[in-house]
Design an enzyme around this catalytic site. Structure first.
Site, PDB file in Angstrom:
ATOM      1  N   CYS A 400       1.087  -1.007   0.173  1.00 52.88           N
ATOM      2  CA  CYS A 400       0.197   0.326  -0.014  1.00 52.88           C
ATOM      3  C   CYS A 400       0.882   1.649   0.284  1.00 52.88           C
ATOM      4  CB  CYS A 400      -0.706   0.021   1.323  1.00 52.88           C
ATOM      5  SG  CYS A 400      -2.576  -1.036   0.809  1.00 52.88           S
ATOM      6  N   ASP A 430     -16.447   3.992   1.573  1.00 47.91           N
ATOM      7  CA  ASP A 430     -16.167   3.025   0.798  1.00 47.91           C
ATOM      8  C   ASP A 430     -15.131   1.959  -0.051  1.00 47.91           C
ATOM      9  OD1 ASP A 430     -17.072   1.582   4.001  1.00 47.91           O
ATOM     10  OD2 ASP A 430     -19.095   2.893   3.198  1.00 47.91           O
ATOM     11  N   ASP A 447      -8.437  -5.445  -5.888  1.00 47.15           N
ATOM     12  CA  ASP A 447      -6.921  -4.678  -4.897  1.00 47.15           C
ATOM     13  C   ASP A 447      -6.048  -5.491  -5.496  1.00 47.15           C
ATOM     14  OD1 ASP A 447      -7.174  -2.519  -2.761  1.00 47.15           O
ATOM     15  OD2 ASP A 447      -8.267  -3.767  -1.742  1.00 47.15           O
ATOM     16  N   ASP A 470     -11.539  -5.721   2.266  1.00 47.93           N
ATOM     17  CA  ASP A 470     -12.859  -5.050   2.524  1.00 47.93           C
ATOM     18  C   ASP A 470     -14.072  -5.570   2.009  1.00 47.93           C
ATOM     19  OD1 ASP A 470     -11.168  -2.459   1.675  1.00 47.93           O
ATOM     20  OD2 ASP A 470     -11.143  -3.713  -0.271  1.00 47.93           O
ATOM     21  N   GLY A 520      -9.134 -14.841 -13.761  1.00 44.46           N
ATOM     22  CA  GLY A 520      -8.857 -13.775 -13.854  1.00 44.46           C
ATOM     23  C   GLY A 520      -7.869 -13.200 -15.289  1.00 44.46           C
ATOM     24  N   HIS A 521      -6.675 -12.809 -15.206  1.00 47.30           N
ATOM     25  CA  HIS A 521      -6.299 -12.092 -15.859  1.00 47.30           C
ATOM     26  C   HIS A 521      -4.163 -11.773 -15.823  1.00 47.30           C
ATOM     27  CE1 HIS A 521      -5.125 -10.294 -19.476  1.00 47.30           C
ATOM     28  NE2 HIS A 521      -5.101  -9.038 -18.604  1.00 47.30           N
ATOM     29  N   SER A 522      -3.535 -12.439 -16.825  1.00 47.50           N
ATOM     30  CA  SER A 522      -1.708 -11.980 -16.773  1.00 47.50           C
ATOM     31  C   SER A 522      -1.241 -11.032 -17.787  1.00 47.50           C
ATOM     32  CB  SER A 522      -1.872 -13.185 -16.379  1.00 47.50           C
ATOM     33  OG  SER A 522      -1.670 -14.297 -17.415  1.00 47.50           O
ATOM     34  N   ASP A 605     -11.153  -1.463   7.356  1.00 45.69           N
ATOM     35  CA  ASP A 605      -9.932  -1.327   7.479  1.00 45.69           C
ATOM     36  C   ASP A 605      -8.729  -0.580   6.508  1.00 45.69           C
ATOM     37  OD1 ASP A 605     -10.265  -1.612   4.586  1.00 45.69           O
ATOM     38  OD2 ASP A 605      -8.912  -3.422   4.038  1.00 45.69           O
TER      39      ASP A 605
END
Length: 720
Positions: A400, A430, A447, A470, A520-522, A605
């Site tokens: 982060c 939020d 995220d 989250d 997903g994705h790469s 969070d």
């Protein structure tokens, strides 16, 4: 034209953080082999230099002076560090087993795992005694015993040099504390074998001067709380028992099926085993071409040869032979600051010998702790205005700490129109949206993190727990996830290895939380980034930022300080122990904490904007004020000292803008520290706070009551 990083094509894995590998890591950091990915596996983030152990026991060195920080060395070498014990290696498949994670593949592997102790097999030993190695448990037990005021009867099992050194060191330390020690060294055969006659006489004389009793040809049958029970039926009373004998190789070394000598891996002059892809050095290796006793001097001298030969095995170095010297300098501590030295039949004893040994030991440790500063390359002579300021004076943080600042993000998102669909609700402040479909309430969040560690398994676990925060903060149950990756440039083989590790780790965390990965994705980029998009199901109205009421109590489930620790770790300034503890906290699941906080009126969070930033979001959304008690806020080990030393995350300056009126102290600075996979901040009715806090702590969370909600809309106050 921008040149992308060179792809990685071969995996070199160092198993064990022994003295040889520590020196190899240092040399690798100075001269890495392009295209090779380096990995270090060790059970602990910090290992101890055995040469200074007697000095520590005697009180001549502080505990930290013995530490070889593997986290710092790995960062310097550009190596991924995997914390865990190796339990097996499969040479046929070139896989290394570490419990709790997918197998680690290698192209070239090197072992420097030392030896283990057979003494715990002695009945009663594990309950009533402690081995001298590993140092951590022994140091804790010895420190506690040293601080006692009772009898000082000590039994040392093992009459070799190591056992006798320890016995004299303990005798000196106990006398310095005003206690009258009764120390006995036990050996099942003749003690101090293998030494020259003069050296042996010198050591036996030193034992007598230290009033240490040496009992030889004695068989110990068992150990009890009362002491050591001998085969002749007598009891030798002891209040502290240490094992300095029974050294043996790890069982899994012989189980590899390679050539070995009584379990010690046989290696050639190249330090190469009967499998050309596996090397070994240090006490776990048997030098088949030139057998030698186990001694640290050989491990140190083997490092340059191993470094060169590992590079050669990877395709980029020159083969060298390791020819150990026929005799070596033996420097043996004698309790007080005096030592004995012997080599080539020459013998010396006295305080000056100890000073000589001390200089050698400190010089070795300095090589591994004082690492050259790795400065960024200079800017081009001609460059655009503002480039120096934008680059900053230190590497950009991961996690982060690499996020866009709160104010910058808020200005950009202000241009985002409100949802036009009636079944989609964007909740102000939020990180998750509320979706409603045929009476089913669902939350959606995403995220994505820049890697803060080179270990893809650890990074994936941290990123997954971070993204789940989250969902937990809104009181939802995790449902489904997509995995979004940017991989560094790798060969197809290494890409497959990394993807398998990431997918396995992600599935473990998310399935454990009740969610499933559905796709997903790469893509390929300059470095690893890991992200998740998640949905969660709600059985009731979501817990948002906007429900806090005056009089509510604020609870925080995790300590703060990860941004400071990670920023310092990137610069080689954080303790390996503290960094490892930080990693563990970031991987702590928050599901049980969210269940304990089901009565929260508002929750979030604590992540990139720091505790103050997320507290301000709650205050603004709820139309209330918050009071935070600085002394009540839990802080990660080492974070405050690093903050006092001036370490800050790269996101800190923007986070600081959330409350510029607060003083610039280390304690206040941590309030603006960006957290990765941070804890839950919740506002609860006062009458429920104590019971909830107790439940959190019983569930294993380092939770604390850190403040309260007031009726001063939008205000944030920090009290001592």
């Amino acid at each position: 034209m921008h040149q992308p990083p060179l792809p990685l094509t071969r995996d070199l894995v160092l198993v064990g953080g022994g003295h040889t590998h520590a020196l190899v890591l240092r040399k690798w950091g100075m001269d890495p082999l392009p295209g090779a990915r380096l990995t270090l596996i060790d059970p602990t983030p910090v290992t101890a230099y055995s040469g200074m152990l007697p000095g520590f026991v005697a009180g001549h060195y502080a505990r930290t002076e013995l530490d070889i920080d593997l986290v710092r060395l790995a960062r310097f070498a550009g190596a991924r560090l995997i914390l865990g014990p190796v339990t097996g290696i499969d040479p046929a498949r070139r896989l290394i087993e570490v419990p709790g994670r997918p197998p680690i593949a290698y192209d070239v592997c090197s072992l420097d795992v030392g030896i283990t102790s057979a003494i715990p097999g002695l009945p009663g030993f594990s309950d009533h005694a402690v081995p001298a190695k590993p140092l951590g448990p022994f140091a804790d037990r010895w420190t506690g015993f040293l601080e006692d005021e009772g009898p000082a009867r000590v039994g040392v099992i093992g009459g070799g040099v190591a056992g006798c050194e320890l016995a004299m060191a303990m005798a000196h330390a106990l006398r310095q504390r005003g206690r009258s020690p009764e120390i006995t060294v036990f050996d099942s055969a003749q003690a101090l074998q293998g030494l020259g006659a003069r050296t042996e006489r010198g050591l036996r004389g030193a034992l007598k001067r230290n009033e240490v009793t040496l009992r030889e040809h004695v068989v110990i049958e068992r150990v009890s709380e009362a002491g050591l029970h001998l085969a002749d039926g007598t009891l030798s009373p002891a209040d502290f028992i240490v094992g300095a004998a029974g050294a043996k190789p790890h069982d899994w070394v012989a189980a590899m099926g390679l050539e070995h000598e009584d379990g010690f891996l046989s290696v050639s002059a190249r330090l190469q085993s009967s499998d050309p892809a596996i090397f070994a050095a240090g006490d776990c290796a048997h030098l088949a071409h030139a057998p030698r006793p186990k001694a640290g001097v050989f491990a140190v001298r083997a490092a340059p040869v191993l470094f060169s030969n590992l590079r050669a095995a990877l395709g980029g170095g020159t083969w060298r032979r390791f020819e150990p010297q026929g005799d070596y300098l033996k420097l043996i501590s004698l309790g007080r600051q005096s030592a004995l030295g012997a080599r080539f039949g020459l013998f010396a004893e006295g305080d000056w010998v100890w000073r000589w040994k001390d200089r050698i030991d400190r010089r070795f440790m300095e090589r591994l702790s004082t690492l050259p500063a790795m400065t960024p390359p200079p800017l081009p002579r001609h460059h655009a205005a503002g480039l120096a300021e934008a680059r900053g004076s230190k590497p950009m943080c991961g996690g982060c700490g690499a996020k866009v600042g709160r104010a910058t993000l808020a200005r950009a998102l202000a241009t985002l129109p409100a949802p036009a669909r009636s079944d989609v609700t964007a909740l102000p402040g939020d990180d998750a949206a509320l979706l409603q479909m045929d009476g089913v309430r669902q939350v959606l969040t995403t995220d994505h993190l820049r890697a803060l560690t080179l270990d893809p398994v650890l990074m994936t676990r941290i990123a997954a727990h971070h993204a789940l925060g989250d969902i937990h903060a809104m009181g939802a149950r995790p449902q489904a996830a997509t995995l979004n990756l940017t991989l560094p440039r790798l060969s197809d083989t290494l890409s497959e290895r990394m993807l398998e590790e990431i997918v396995t780790a992600a599935t473990e965390v998310l399935r454990g939380a009740g969610a499933e990965i559905v796709g997903g994705h790469s893509s390929i980029g300059d470095e690893l980034t890991v992200g998740f998009s998640l949905t969660g199901l709600l059985e009731r109205a979501p817990i948002t930022l906007s429900g806090a009421q005056p009089g509510d109590v604020l609870l925080l489930t995790k300590p703060i300080g990860s941004g400071t620790l990670l920023a310092a770790e990137m610069q080689g300034a954080a303790s390996g122990h503290d960094v490892a503890a930080c990693w563990e906290l970031m991987c702590q699941d928050q599901a049980a904490a969210a269940a304990c906080l089901r009565d929260a009126r508002a929750m979030t969070d604590v992540t990139g904007f720091g505790l103050i930033g997320h507290a301000r979001n709650m205050a603004e959304a709820s139309g209330c004020g918050l009071v935070l008690s600085l002394s009540a806020i839990p802080v990660m080990a080492g974070a405050r000292a690093l903050a006092e030393a001036g370490h800050r995350s790269t996101l800190y300056p923007q986070n600081r803008e959330a409350a510029p009126e607060l003083p610039e102290t280390a304690a206040h600075a941590l309030l603006f520290d960006p957290q990765t996979a941070g804890g839950l901040l919740a506002a609860l009715p006062a009458e429920a706070a104590a019971e909830t806090l107790d439940a959190l702590q019983r569930a294993g969370y380092p939770a604390a009551r850190i403040g309260r909600v007031t009726d001063r809309a939008g205000s944030i106050e920090v009290t001592p």
